[in-house]
Design a protein around this motif. Structure first.
Motif, PDB file in Angstrom:
ATOM      1  N   THR A 203      -2.875  72.840  74.818  1.00  0.00           N
ATOM      2  CA  THR A 203      -2.315  72.908  73.461  1.00  0.00           C
ATOM      3  C   THR A 203      -2.172  71.478  72.930  1.00  0.00           C
ATOM      4  O   THR A 203      -2.295  70.519  73.692  1.00  0.00           O
ATOM      5  N   THR A 204      -1.929  71.352  71.621  1.00  0.00           N
ATOM      6  CA  THR A 204      -1.572  70.041  71.061  1.00  0.00           C
ATOM      7  C   THR A 204      -0.335  70.205  70.182  1.00  0.00           C
ATOM      8  O   THR A 204      -0.028  71.312  69.718  1.00  0.00           O
ATOM      9  N   LEU A 205       0.340  69.087  69.953  1.00  0.00           N
ATOM     10  CA  LEU A 205       1.596  69.116  69.201  1.00  0.00           C
ATOM     11  C   LEU A 205       1.369  68.988  67.701  1.00  0.00           C
ATOM     12  O   LEU A 205       2.319  68.967  66.940  1.00  0.00           O
ATOM     13  N   GLY A 206       0.123  68.882  67.266  1.00  0.00           N
ATOM     14  CA  GLY A 206      -0.155  68.659  65.842  1.00  0.00           C
ATOM     15  C   GLY A 206      -0.495  67.205  65.611  1.00  0.00           C
ATOM     16  O   GLY A 206      -0.085  66.331  66.377  1.00  0.00           O
ATOM     17  N   ARG A 207      -1.243  66.941  64.523  1.00  0.00           N
ATOM     18  CA  ARG A 207      -1.727  65.583  64.242  1.00  0.00           C
ATOM     19  C   ARG A 207      -0.586  64.563  64.253  1.00  0.00           C
ATOM     20  O   ARG A 207       0.504  64.837  63.776  1.00  0.00           O
ATOM     21  N   GLY A 208      -0.881  63.419  64.786  1.00  0.00           N
ATOM     22  CA  GLY A 208       0.138  62.369  64.884  1.00  0.00           C
ATOM     23  C   GLY A 208       1.166  62.633  65.978  1.00  0.00           C
ATOM     24  O   GLY A 208       2.204  61.981  66.038  1.00  0.00           O
ATOM     25  N   GLY A 209       0.870  63.585  66.853  1.00  0.00           N
ATOM     26  CA  GLY A 209       1.879  64.054  67.810  1.00  0.00           C
ATOM     27  C   GLY A 209       2.185  63.142  68.992  1.00  0.00           C
ATOM     28  O   GLY A 209       3.071  63.463  69.792  1.00  0.00           O
ATOM     29  N   SER A 210       1.495  62.017  69.104  1.00  0.00           N
ATOM     30  CA  SER A 210       1.749  61.169  70.276  1.00  0.00           C
ATOM     31  C   SER A 210       3.140  60.541  70.284  1.00  0.00           C
ATOM     32  O   SER A 210       3.722  60.338  71.348  1.00  0.00           O
ATOM     33  N   ASP A 211       3.658  60.221  69.103  1.00  0.00           N
ATOM     34  CA  ASP A 211       5.032  59.705  69.051  1.00  0.00           C
ATOM     35  C   ASP A 211       5.989  60.760  69.601  1.00  0.00           C
ATOM     36  O   ASP A 211       6.932  60.452  70.339  1.00  0.00           O
ATOM     37  N   TYR A 212       5.728  61.982  69.216  1.00  0.00           N
ATOM     38  CA  TYR A 212       6.554  63.100  69.677  1.00  0.00           C
ATOM     39  C   TYR A 212       6.479  63.216  71.200  1.00  0.00           C
ATOM     40  O   TYR A 212       7.503  63.347  71.881  1.00  0.00           O
ATOM     41  N   ALA A 261      11.751  57.663  55.329  1.00  0.00           N
ATOM     42  CA  ALA A 261      10.504  58.405  55.539  1.00  0.00           C
ATOM     43  C   ALA A 261      10.282  59.388  54.403  1.00  0.00           C
ATOM     44  O   ALA A 261       9.164  59.590  53.935  1.00  0.00           O
ATOM     45  N   TYR A 262      11.385  59.973  53.923  1.00  0.00           N
ATOM     46  CA  TYR A 262      11.283  60.905  52.817  1.00  0.00           C
ATOM     47  C   TYR A 262      10.696  60.224  51.591  1.00  0.00           C
ATOM     48  O   TYR A 262       9.953  60.826  50.814  1.00  0.00           O
ATOM     49  N   PHE A 263      11.009  58.929  51.450  1.00  0.00           N
ATOM     50  CA  PHE A 263      10.477  58.185  50.309  1.00  0.00           C
ATOM     51  C   PHE A 263       9.168  57.488  50.644  1.00  0.00           C
ATOM     52  O   PHE A 263       8.791  56.516  50.014  1.00  0.00           O
ATOM     53  N   GLY A 264       8.535  57.925  51.705  1.00  0.00           N
ATOM     54  CA  GLY A 264       7.171  57.463  51.916  1.00  0.00           C
ATOM     55  C   GLY A 264       6.994  56.322  52.900  1.00  0.00           C
ATOM     56  O   GLY A 264       5.887  55.826  53.045  1.00  0.00           O
ATOM     57  N   ALA A 265       8.053  55.867  53.593  1.00  0.00           N
ATOM     58  CA  ALA A 265       7.860  54.843  54.627  1.00  0.00           C
ATOM     59  C   ALA A 265       7.028  55.485  55.737  1.00  0.00           C
ATOM     60  O   ALA A 265       7.418  56.489  56.307  1.00  0.00           O
ATOM     61  N   LYS A 266       5.858  54.883  56.034  1.00  0.00           N
ATOM     62  CA  LYS A 266       4.880  55.631  56.834  1.00  0.00           C
ATOM     63  C   LYS A 266       4.917  55.314  58.327  1.00  0.00           C
ATOM     64  O   LYS A 266       4.189  55.917  59.104  1.00  0.00           O
ATOM     65  N   VAL A 267       5.735  54.350  58.717  1.00  0.00           N
ATOM     66  CA  VAL A 267       5.629  53.842  60.080  1.00  0.00           C
ATOM     67  C   VAL A 267       5.756  54.926  61.151  1.00  0.00           C
ATOM     68  O   VAL A 267       4.990  54.977  62.092  1.00  0.00           O
ATOM     69  N   LEU A 268       6.717  55.789  60.971  1.00  0.00           N
ATOM     70  CA  LEU A 268       6.981  56.744  62.035  1.00  0.00           C
ATOM     71  C   LEU A 268       7.709  57.918  61.408  1.00  0.00           C
ATOM     72  O   LEU A 268       8.566  57.732  60.556  1.00  0.00           O
ATOM     73  N   HIS A 269       7.331  59.124  61.791  1.00  0.00           N
ATOM     74  CA  HIS A 269       8.047  60.235  61.207  1.00  0.00           C
ATOM     75  C   HIS A 269       9.282  60.553  62.028  1.00  0.00           C
ATOM     76  O   HIS A 269       9.182  60.901  63.187  1.00  0.00           O
ATOM     77  N   PRO A 270      10.482  60.395  61.438  1.00  0.00           N
ATOM     78  CA  PRO A 270      11.697  60.520  62.237  1.00  0.00           C
ATOM     79  C   PRO A 270      11.809  61.838  63.006  1.00  0.00           C
ATOM     80  O   PRO A 270      12.353  61.850  64.112  1.00  0.00           O
ATOM     81  N   SER A 271      11.288  62.924  62.444  1.00  0.00           N
ATOM     82  CA  SER A 271      11.442  64.201  63.162  1.00  0.00           C
ATOM     83  C   SER A 271      10.755  64.133  64.525  1.00  0.00           C
ATOM     84  O   SER A 271      11.129  64.826  65.458  1.00  0.00           O
ATOM     85  N   THR A 272       9.753  63.244  64.654  1.00  0.00           N
ATOM     86  CA  THR A 272       9.041  63.155  65.930  1.00  0.00           C
ATOM     87  C   THR A 272       9.877  62.483  67.013  1.00  0.00           C
ATOM     88  O   THR A 272       9.542  62.573  68.187  1.00  0.00           O
ATOM     89  N   ILE A 273      10.949  61.776  66.614  1.00  0.00           N
ATOM     90  CA  ILE A 273      11.733  61.127  67.664  1.00  0.00           C
ATOM     91  C   ILE A 273      13.065  61.835  67.900  1.00  0.00           C
ATOM     92  O   ILE A 273      13.933  61.326  68.597  1.00  0.00           O
ATOM     93  N   LEU A 274      13.217  63.039  67.331  1.00  0.00           N
ATOM     94  CA  LEU A 274      14.464  63.778  67.524  1.00  0.00           C
ATOM     95  C   LEU A 274      14.888  63.921  68.984  1.00  0.00           C
ATOM     96  O   LEU A 274      16.075  63.758  69.294  1.00  0.00           O
TER      97      LEU A 274
END
Ligand code: ASP
Ligand code: MG
Length: 455
Positions: A203-212, A261-274
């Motif tokens: 399976t995969t975690l979805g695109r960009g999922g490596s941070d997760y 992130a909500y305003f477009g800061a692209k570095v890292l999606h916070p939900s991925t580091i929950l």
């Protein structure tokens, strides 16, 4: 230590990764070795997605050709970094894996269908290949590393392309499999993004999922810190396209990172580091091209040191909708009716302000705006104003220091403000203004808080 696609893009980048890991491990001498998580080499996942699309369109030969090109690219990198029998073994493994996939895509193409499970098997190849190469390259350079198949560690549900981790099962496997390598003094090298169901289906975690993945493994292993190595220095105090000289944010809270992130800061999606935040593990963003830069640290609490703001953000090209109705006065149910209209036309609203008889909202998706306006007109007067922008000041310190808000408003004295809103969290304040004013507003605020001497 998680390295993104650009940090493992080629042999040179992988050499930087090895130097970074070696240095860090030497610096915290005596400690456990670091765990290394890597993305696919840059653009590889995009190519694999493309391969899947071609397969679904029965273009099996074109799909197989992309896989052949990818194999060649991986073997080229491997051959630069690894020598002798280790290289022979590595190239044999890569060739076997890619050839098996080529046979699969030809078969799937004949059926004219690529199932989500097949797409996952295809996309997983990027991280499998990059992690094998990185592990072998580590050993070549004398770092005691061991490749770990993430599919045997990260246990997920069967929701292909967006799998959800089973933290309990993953913790058990991580402690057993990854823990054994660490206990043996080895650096485990694992692919991000990929996992498998309890039955072993990839399976995969979805695109960009490596941070997760990095956050999941970090949480399961109880690490001291999670590092996300990327190609920028960290989070900036403002978007460099808008503000002339933004500076690095040294530390921020998870909630501040979410607002940005909500305003477009692209570095890292916070939900991925929950998973990291839930376990109180700090997450540091670092630049693999400039490892000496301190980067940005994200923690549950942030600085909260009684200092200044944390960062600014803006969203341009929004539309303000003003809805006025005397029926709103003392009436319940009015807001429900109003927002139902936005819901019906699937349009999210950002900022909301209200007075006794009017509600103003901002939307950035105006595709259905005409329908929304005509439906609202059934019970209210409505006007819209396009070409507006949202400017947002973010900082945990806004809660404790009321002068920060005064300073922001003072800095904006020449700018007509259309709406102002402070949310219950009190860690951000939003100003809505004309889009044509946003660049000067952002620079005035930035000068006030980040370059002017803080009194
Ligand atoms: N390789 C995957 C992607 O490109 C996962 C990642 O890089 O985080 O989406
Ligand atoms: Mg990535």
């Amino acid at each position: 230590m998680k390295f993104g696609g650009t940090s493992v893009a080629d042999a040179e980048a992988m050499n930087r990764v090895i130097a970074i890991v070696r240095k860090q491990w030497a610096e915290d001498a005596g400690d456990r070795p670091p765990v290394v998580v890597v993305s696919a080499m840059s653009k590889v996942t995009d190519r694999l997605v493309e391969t899947g699309r071609l397969t679904g369109e029965r273009l099996g030969e074109q799909a197989a050709q992309i896989l052949a090109d990818l194999l060649e690219r991986h073997i080229g990198v491997a051959s630069t970094l690894v020598e002798g029998t280790a290289l022979g073994d590595l190239n044999a493994q890569l060739t076997a894996d890619f050839s098996a996939l080529q046979a699969d895509v030809r078969r799937w193409a004949e059926q004219g269908e690529i199932t989500p499970a097949a797409a996952d098997a295809l996309q997983a190849m990027g991280e499998l290949a990059s992690s094998r190469i990185v592990a072998a390259a580590f050993r070549q350079q004398g770092v005691n590393a061991a490749w770990v198949d993430s599919r045997q560690v990260l246990v997920t549900d069967g929701e292909h392309l967006a799998a959800i981790p089973d933290m309990e099962a993953t913790t058990e496997r991580a402690r057993a499999i990854v823990g054994a390598k660490l206990a043996a003094g080895q650096v485990p090298v694992m692919g991000g993004f990929i996992g498998a169901t309890a039955h072993g289906v990839t399976t995969t975690l979805g695109r960009g999922g490596s941070d997760y993945s990095a956050a999941i493994f970090g949480a399961c292993l109880g690490v001291d810190e999670i590092q996300i190595w990327t190609d920028v220095d960290g989070m900036l105090t403002a978007d460099p396209r808008v503000v002339s000289s933004p500076v690095l944010v040294p530390e921020l809270s998870f909630n501040e990172a979410s607002e940005l992130a909500y305003f477009g800061a692209k570095v890292l999606h916070p939900s991925t580091i929950l998973p990291a935040v839930a376990n109180n593990i700090p997450v540091r963003i670092l630049n693999s091209r400039r490892p000496e830069v301190k980067g940005t640290m994200i923690t549950a609490e942030g600085r909260g040191d009684g200092g200044t703001l944390t960062a600014l953000a803006c969203k341009r090209g929004v539309t303000v909708v003003d809805i006025t109705s005397s029926r709103m006065l003392m009436a319940f149910g009015f807001l429900r009716r109003l927002f139902e209209v936005f819901e019906r036309f699937r349009t999210p609203v950002d900022v909301v302000t209200t007075s006794e008889v009017s509600v103003s909202v901002t939307v950035d998706n105006t595709r259905r705006i005409d329908d929304i306006v005509s439906n609202l007109r059934n019970f209210a007067e409505v006007s819209t104003e396009p070409d507006m922008a949202i400017v947002c000041i973010v900082g945990e310190n806004l809660r404790s220091d009321p002068t920060l808000f005064c300073r922001a408003v003072n800095a904006l004295e020449t700018i007509p403000l259309r709406l102002v809103s402070q949310a219950g969290s009190r860690r951000n304040i939003t100003f809505v203004m004309r889009d044509s004013d946003v660049v000067s507003a952002m620079n005035l605020l930035h000068d006030q808080f980040f370059t002017a001497k803080v009194s």
